[in-house]
Design a protein around this motif. Structure first.
Motif, PDB file in Angstrom:
ATOM      1  N   ILE A  25     -14.292  31.161  11.839  1.00 23.76           N
ATOM      2  CA  ILE A  25     -13.363  31.118  12.989  1.00 23.76           C
ATOM      3  C   ILE A  25     -14.133  30.951  14.301  1.00 23.76           C
ATOM      4  O   ILE A  25     -13.864  30.038  15.071  1.00 23.76           O
ATOM      5  N   GLU A  26     -15.106  31.804  14.543  1.00 25.77           N
ATOM      6  CA  GLU A  26     -15.848  31.710  15.815  1.00 25.77           C
ATOM      7  C   GLU A  26     -16.997  30.710  15.752  1.00 25.77           C
ATOM      8  O   GLU A  26     -17.656  30.457  16.754  1.00 25.77           O
ATOM      9  N   GLN A  27     -17.253  30.173  14.577  1.00 24.24           N
ATOM     10  CA  GLN A  27     -18.239  29.097  14.393  1.00 24.24           C
ATOM     11  C   GLN A  27     -19.659  29.479  14.817  1.00 24.24           C
ATOM     12  O   GLN A  27     -20.415  28.624  15.309  1.00 24.24           O
ATOM     13  N   LEU A  28     -20.020  30.751  14.636  1.00 28.80           N
ATOM     14  CA  LEU A  28     -21.422  31.107  14.855  1.00 28.80           C
ATOM     15  C   LEU A  28     -22.234  30.508  13.699  1.00 28.80           C
ATOM     16  O   LEU A  28     -21.697  30.269  12.614  1.00 28.80           O
ATOM     17  N   SER A  29     -23.530  30.298  13.944  1.00 29.63           N
ATOM     18  CA  SER A  29     -24.358  29.717  12.878  1.00 29.63           C
ATOM     19  C   SER A  29     -24.659  30.785  11.825  1.00 29.63           C
ATOM     20  O   SER A  29     -24.510  31.988  12.076  1.00 29.63           O
TER      21      SER A  29
ATOM     22  N   ARG B  69     -11.962  23.424   0.284  1.00 30.60           N
ATOM     23  CA  ARG B  69     -12.122  22.772   1.595  1.00 30.60           C
ATOM     24  C   ARG B  69     -10.872  22.962   2.463  1.00 30.60           C
ATOM     25  O   ARG B  69     -10.968  23.237   3.652  1.00 30.60           O
ATOM     26  N   THR B  70      -9.700  22.854   1.835  1.00 27.27           N
ATOM     27  CA  THR B  70      -8.453  23.057   2.574  1.00 27.27           C
ATOM     28  C   THR B  70      -8.367  24.495   3.101  1.00 27.27           C
ATOM     29  O   THR B  70      -7.949  24.733   4.238  1.00 27.27           O
ATOM     30  N   THR B  71      -8.784  25.445   2.269  1.00 29.53           N
ATOM     31  CA  THR B  71      -8.777  26.854   2.695  1.00 29.53           C
ATOM     32  C   THR B  71      -9.646  27.036   3.938  1.00 29.53           C
ATOM     33  O   THR B  71      -9.232  27.659   4.919  1.00 29.53           O
ATOM     34  N   VAL B  72     -10.853  26.458   3.888  1.00 30.91           N
ATOM     35  CA  VAL B  72     -11.769  26.594   5.034  1.00 30.91           C
ATOM     36  C   VAL B  72     -11.140  25.948   6.276  1.00 30.91           C
ATOM     37  O   VAL B  72     -11.179  26.519   7.372  1.00 30.91           O
ATOM     38  N   GLU B  73     -10.506  24.794   6.106  1.00 23.62           N
ATOM     39  CA  GLU B  73      -9.885  24.119   7.255  1.00 23.62           C
ATOM     40  C   GLU B  73      -8.742  24.965   7.834  1.00 23.62           C
ATOM     41  O   GLU B  73      -8.589  25.072   9.045  1.00 23.62           O
ATOM     42  N   LEU B  74      -7.959  25.573   6.945  1.00 23.73           N
ATOM     43  CA  LEU B  74      -6.851  26.425   7.421  1.00 23.73           C
ATOM     44  C   LEU B  74      -7.393  27.640   8.178  1.00 23.73           C
ATOM     45  O   LEU B  74      -6.850  28.038   9.209  1.00 23.73           O
ATOM     46  N   VAL B  75      -8.464  28.213   7.647  1.00 24.74           N
ATOM     47  CA  VAL B  75      -9.068  29.378   8.322  1.00 24.74           C
ATOM     48  C   VAL B  75      -9.623  28.955   9.679  1.00 24.74           C
ATOM     49  O   VAL B  75      -9.445  29.656  10.684  1.00 24.74           O
ATOM     50  N   GLN B  76     -10.258  27.781   9.719  1.00 21.05           N
ATOM     51  CA  GLN B  76     -10.822  27.310  10.995  1.00 21.05           C
ATOM     52  C   GLN B  76      -9.729  27.077  12.031  1.00 21.05           C
ATOM     53  O   GLN B  76      -9.959  27.236  13.226  1.00 21.05           O
ATOM     54  N   GLN B  77      -8.532  26.731  11.547  1.00 21.30           N
ATOM     55  CA  GLN B  77      -7.419  26.512  12.502  1.00 21.30           C
ATOM     56  C   GLN B  77      -6.970  27.809  13.176  1.00 21.30           C
ATOM     57  O   GLN B  77      -6.310  27.785  14.197  1.00 21.30           O
ATOM     58  N   GLU B  78      -7.342  28.940  12.548  1.00 20.17           N
ATOM     59  CA  GLU B  78      -7.039  30.237  13.170  1.00 20.17           C
ATOM     60  C   GLU B  78      -7.622  30.305  14.583  1.00 20.17           C
ATOM     61  O   GLU B  78      -7.117  30.976  15.455  1.00 20.17           O
ATOM     62  N   ARG B  79      -8.720  29.577  14.753  1.00 19.55           N
ATOM     63  CA  ARG B  79      -9.388  29.569  16.052  1.00 19.55           C
ATOM     64  C   ARG B  79      -8.476  28.972  17.126  1.00 19.55           C
ATOM     65  O   ARG B  79      -8.475  29.416  18.273  1.00 19.55           O
ATOM     66  N   GLU B  80      -7.721  27.932  16.690  1.00 20.81           N
ATOM     67  CA  GLU B  80      -6.826  27.278  17.647  1.00 20.81           C
ATOM     68  C   GLU B  80      -5.643  28.171  18.006  1.00 20.81           C
ATOM     69  O   GLU B  80      -5.108  28.094  19.093  1.00 20.81           O
ATOM     70  N   HIS B  81      -5.246  29.022  17.047  1.00 17.27           N
ATOM     71  CA  HIS B  81      -4.168  29.977  17.350  1.00 17.27           C
ATOM     72  C   HIS B  81      -4.829  31.139  18.069  1.00 17.27           C
ATOM     73  O   HIS B  81      -5.043  32.211  17.502  1.00 17.27           O
ATOM     74  N   ASP B  82      -5.189  30.882  19.282  1.00 20.21           N
ATOM     75  CA  ASP B  82      -6.024  31.833  19.997  1.00 20.21           C
ATOM     76  C   ASP B  82      -5.363  33.197  20.148  1.00 20.21           C
ATOM     77  O   ASP B  82      -4.166  33.296  20.364  1.00 20.21           O
TER      78      ASP B  82
END
Lengths: 93, 194
Positions: free
Chosen positions: B154-158, A57-70
């Motif tokens: 990252i792009e949150q597509l479904s 879960r932490t890995t997924v959250e860290l990867v999702q934060q990549e989005r914020e580092h636009d």
């Protein structure tokens, strides 16, 4: 290990391997209620799966934060793309 | 809807209207560029691939089927262009399918083989290079895995949109995403373990 598996089986709980195969569905909240409950009960009894789930879960959250580092967009990205299209012979009404 | 977005007249666009197509360019360039640059890792190359993607899309408007989203169809073209560019440049990722396989957890009679060492919350908090580590880990993934992580996480597509863009089943998207996440976990593990 065999004893642990036996205990899980007796309690009607899935194996670590089955729990692992549920991770992505659990994260997407797409597990059936029965499976979700069994998943969570297994996690409460299993240190390995509990640690692994936290890390997954932490890995997924860290990867999702990549989005914020636009990603910085190059200057005039859109203007250059439109100019490229307009000078292409294949781009015509 | 952002300030740059406006409602697209899909019928006019599919009829070849440049005005409507250019609205699509304005709306989708930023996200499409982000997806492509994350795949190829180079700004100039990504810009060139994106331009070719829009040109191909315009030339192939007649291949668009209305059962999918226009943007998903556009990403499918962009992803294919990016893959072709990577192949042409013979640029390989640092991990291959066998490495991904090796980085999956192993089980004996259904139970974890060995023990899973805990990650330290303190180590996590103090890890100054966390952002770079995650970025580097993603860039090491083989293309099949990287594109699923980019589009889904990252792009949150479904899942449906990713499946359509890659022309694979929803189940295949989930399997790839799961294996990619487990590989990323393994790559981060040695930096965060207690």
């Amino acid at each position: 290990m065999l004893l642990k598996r036996f205990m899980m089986k007796v309690a009607g709980l899935p194996s670590c391997e089955q729990v692992n195969s549920f991770l992505a569905l659990y994260m997407d909240d797409e597990l059936a209620e029965k499976d979700r409950s069994a998943f969570e009960r297994h996690l409460r009894r299993c240190k390995n799966c509990s640690a692994y789930f936290y890390q997954y879960r932490t890995t997924v959250e860290l990867v999702q934060q990549e989005r914020e580092h636009d990603v910085a967009l190059p200057d005039e990205l859109i203007e250059h793309t439109l100019a490229f299209l307009r000078q292409s012979a294949a781009y015509a009404d | 809807m952002s300030a740059t977005e406006s409602v697209l007249d899909v019928d006019a666009l599919l009829g070849g209207s440049r005005q409507e197509f250019e609205k699509l360019v304005v709306q989708e360039s930023p996200r499409l560029f982000r997806v492509i640059v994350r795949m190829v890792g180079d700004d100039d190359e990504a810009r060139s691939i994106m331009q070719e993607t829009f040109l191909q899309a315009y030339q192939r408007l007649d291949t668009f089927r209305r059962e999918s989203k226009l943007t998903t169809w556009l990403y499918a073209i962009g992803i294919n262009q990016a893959r072709a560019a990577l192949r042409k440049a013979k640029r390989t990722s640092s991990l291959d399918d066998q490495d991904v396989e090796r980085m999956q957890p192993t089980f004996t009679k259904g139970m974890f083989s060995g023990s899973v060492d805990a990650w330290s919350p303190l180590q996590m908090a103090e890890l100054s290079e966390r952002k770079r580590l995650v970025h580097d880990a993603i860039s090491k993934l083989p293309p099949d895995y990287k594109e699923v992580v980019i589009m889904r996480d990252i792009e949150q597509l479904s899942t449906d949109e990713v499946a359509e863009a890659l022309n694979i089943t929803n189940g295949a998207v989930r399997v790839r995403l799961h294996r990619a996440r487990q590989t990323l976990r393994e790559l981060l593990d040695s930096h965060i373990r207690e």
